[in-house]
Design a protein around this motif. Structure first.
Motif, short mmCIF file in Angstrom:
data_model
loop_
_atom_site.label_atom_id
_atom_site.label_comp_id
_atom_site.label_asym_id
_atom_site.label_seq_id
_atom_site.Cartn_x
_atom_site.Cartn_y
_atom_site.Cartn_z
N GLN A 117 0.83 -1.20 0.00
CA GLN A 117 0.00 0.00 0.00
C GLN A 117 0.87 1.26 0.00
N ALA A 118 1.98 1.22 0.74
CA ALA A 118 2.87 2.38 0.79
C ALA A 118 3.50 2.67 -0.57
N LEU A 119 3.72 1.61 -1.36
CA LEU A 119 4.28 1.78 -2.70
C LEU A 119 3.21 2.16 -3.73
N GLY A 120 1.95 2.05 -3.32
CA GLY A 120 0.86 2.37 -4.24
C GLY A 120 0.68 1.35 -5.35
N ARG A 121 1.07 0.10 -5.08
CA ARG A 121 0.95 -0.94 -6.09
C ARG A 121 -0.43 -1.59 -6.03
N PRO A 122 -1.01 -1.97 -7.19
CA PRO A 122 -2.37 -2.51 -7.20
C PRO A 122 -2.46 -3.95 -6.67
N ALA A 123 -3.43 -4.17 -5.83
CA ALA A 123 -3.81 -5.51 -5.38
C ALA A 123 -5.33 -5.55 -5.42
N ILE A 124 -5.86 -6.45 -6.20
CA ILE A 124 -7.31 -6.54 -6.40
C ILE A 124 -7.84 -7.71 -5.59
N TYR A 125 -8.58 -7.41 -4.52
CA TYR A 125 -9.14 -8.44 -3.65
C TYR A 125 -10.57 -8.77 -4.10
#
Length: 390
Positions: free
Chosen positions: A114-122
């Motif tokens: 989250q700190a890197l702003g990378r996408p994770a789609i749950y």
């Protein structure tokens, strides 16, 4: 949507791979069929090899681990009331293990992503892998009521034993090896200090027992039960009574009881699917292999898979070389099978098997006696327990 690496599964393997790739400037998207809160609620292992600790530091998520993890220099084996300590640090040339729950590892990796702003789609539904045998793989899925398509260079299947990644491979392309054990572990988590400052593995005529922990104030205990046993048959008091029966008196007397935070039964199995690469699809972690928890190898094997896969992908993008990708399956499986052997060996050493007669029990006792008397045997168990080199 377009990315370089599509990662299926937001468990520790997928999140760790995503973190390493992101820090190396390699674009990636993580798809997870469960919610983030569900992923964080899963109670799992917590004994980290030195190699995994180093890898977490490389991924930039070692700060809380250093602060809260419990470094263990050894562990104990118990037979018929006799207690023998295996000095890991002395026998392995200075290596140790660290107690830090898988839930905490996952939490740190989610925060870092989250700190890197990378996408994770749950809560991605109907995840389907396409064309991974060709040059342009893609993944389709449903999210927020819409069908999406993710194009990528590679797919990393990190979605566990029941995930879609391995099931997407044609069955005739897989060679599966499996052994199911005739018992399970009934585990109980309690907010009480552990009975011993290091893990205690016990072989008893009533069955195996383990005293473990997640922190200085939270204990994790296990007892061997028949595979058909049900959690509902065990009250907390009944569990603690049986646990104490199987432990050396000094350890059993130190067990502090309390209301269970979680109680469950985990079946034991050894499982390996070969190979671990299918075109541009790479399997990692439980998607490719399962070990009995006796040797504390499951999470650590996922980490070594990620180490090899990350190195190979970085080599592909940075050096324009596919040597690492071509060697990934063989390299990972060589370490997998050594860990399978060690976990199988510890399981056979410490558990009571229904089919074992007096001869088999005498063999177990002889093995324990040999471990206590032979430095060479001690070195063997120590170097496997702290983790073989990557």
């Amino acid at each position: 949507m377009r990315t370089q690496v599509a990662i299926i599964g937001a468990g520790p393997a997928g999140l760790l791979l995503g973190q390493l790739l992101s820090r190396a400037g390699i674009d990636n998207v993580i798809l997870e069929r469960r919610s983030a809160s569900y992923v964080l609620s899963r109670i799992r292992a917590g004994v980290l090899e030195q190699g995994m600790v180093d890898l977490l530091h490389e991924a930039g998520v070692g700060e809380r681990l250093d602060r809260e993890g419990l470094v263990h220099d050894g562990f104990a084996l118990a037979f018929r009331g006799a207690l023998h300590r295996v000095d890991l640090k002395e026998l392995s040339g200075g290596k140790t293990v660290t107690i830090y729950g898988q839930t905490e590892v996952t939490h740190d990796l989610i925060d870092a992503r989250q700190a890197l702003g990378r996408p994770a789609i749950y809560e991605a539904e109907d995840v389907t892998l396409h064309d991974f045998n060709g040059a342009s793989p893609r993944v389709t899925f449903r999210a927020n009521g819409r069908t999406e398509e993710l194009h990528c260079d590679f797919i990393a299947g990190c979605d566990g034993y029941h995930g879609v990644s391995r099931r997407s491979v044609p069955t005739d392309a897989l060679h599966v090896f499996e052994r199911v054990y005739p018992f399970g572990w009934l585990g109980l988590l309690v907010d009480r200090p552990p009975a011993a400052h290091e893990l205690v593995y016990a072989n008893h005529e009533r069955g195996f027992a383990l005293c473990s922990m997640r922190s200085a104030g939270r204990s994790r205990y296990y007892i061997q039960v028949p595979l058909a046993e049900r959690v509902e048959n065990w009250s907390d008091d009944a569990f603690f009574d049986e646990l104490r029966r199987r432990l050396p008196a000094a350890v059993g007397d130190a067990v502090m009881t309390g209301p269970s935070l979680e109680k469950s039964i985990a079946p034991l199995r050894s499982f390996v699917a070969e190979p671990m690469r299918f075109g541009r699809l790479f399997l990692a972690g439980d998607a490719a292999h399962i070990v009995p928890p006796t040797g504390a190898k499951g999470l650590n094997l996922a980490a070594s898979d990620v180490r090899y896969l990350f190195d190979a992908l970085r080599e592909h993008y940075r050096d324009r070389s596919d040597a690492g990708l071509d060697a990934y399956s063989a390299r990972a499986l060589a370490r997998v099978w050594k860990a399978e052997r060690f976990s199988w060996w510890m399981t056979n050493l410490l558990h009571r098997f229904p089919e074992k007669d007096g001869f088999g029990q005498r063999i177990q006792q002889a093995e324990f006696d040999y471990l206590t008397q032979s430095r060479a045997a001690g070195i063997t168990i120590a170097e496997n327990y702290v983790g073989l080199p990557y």
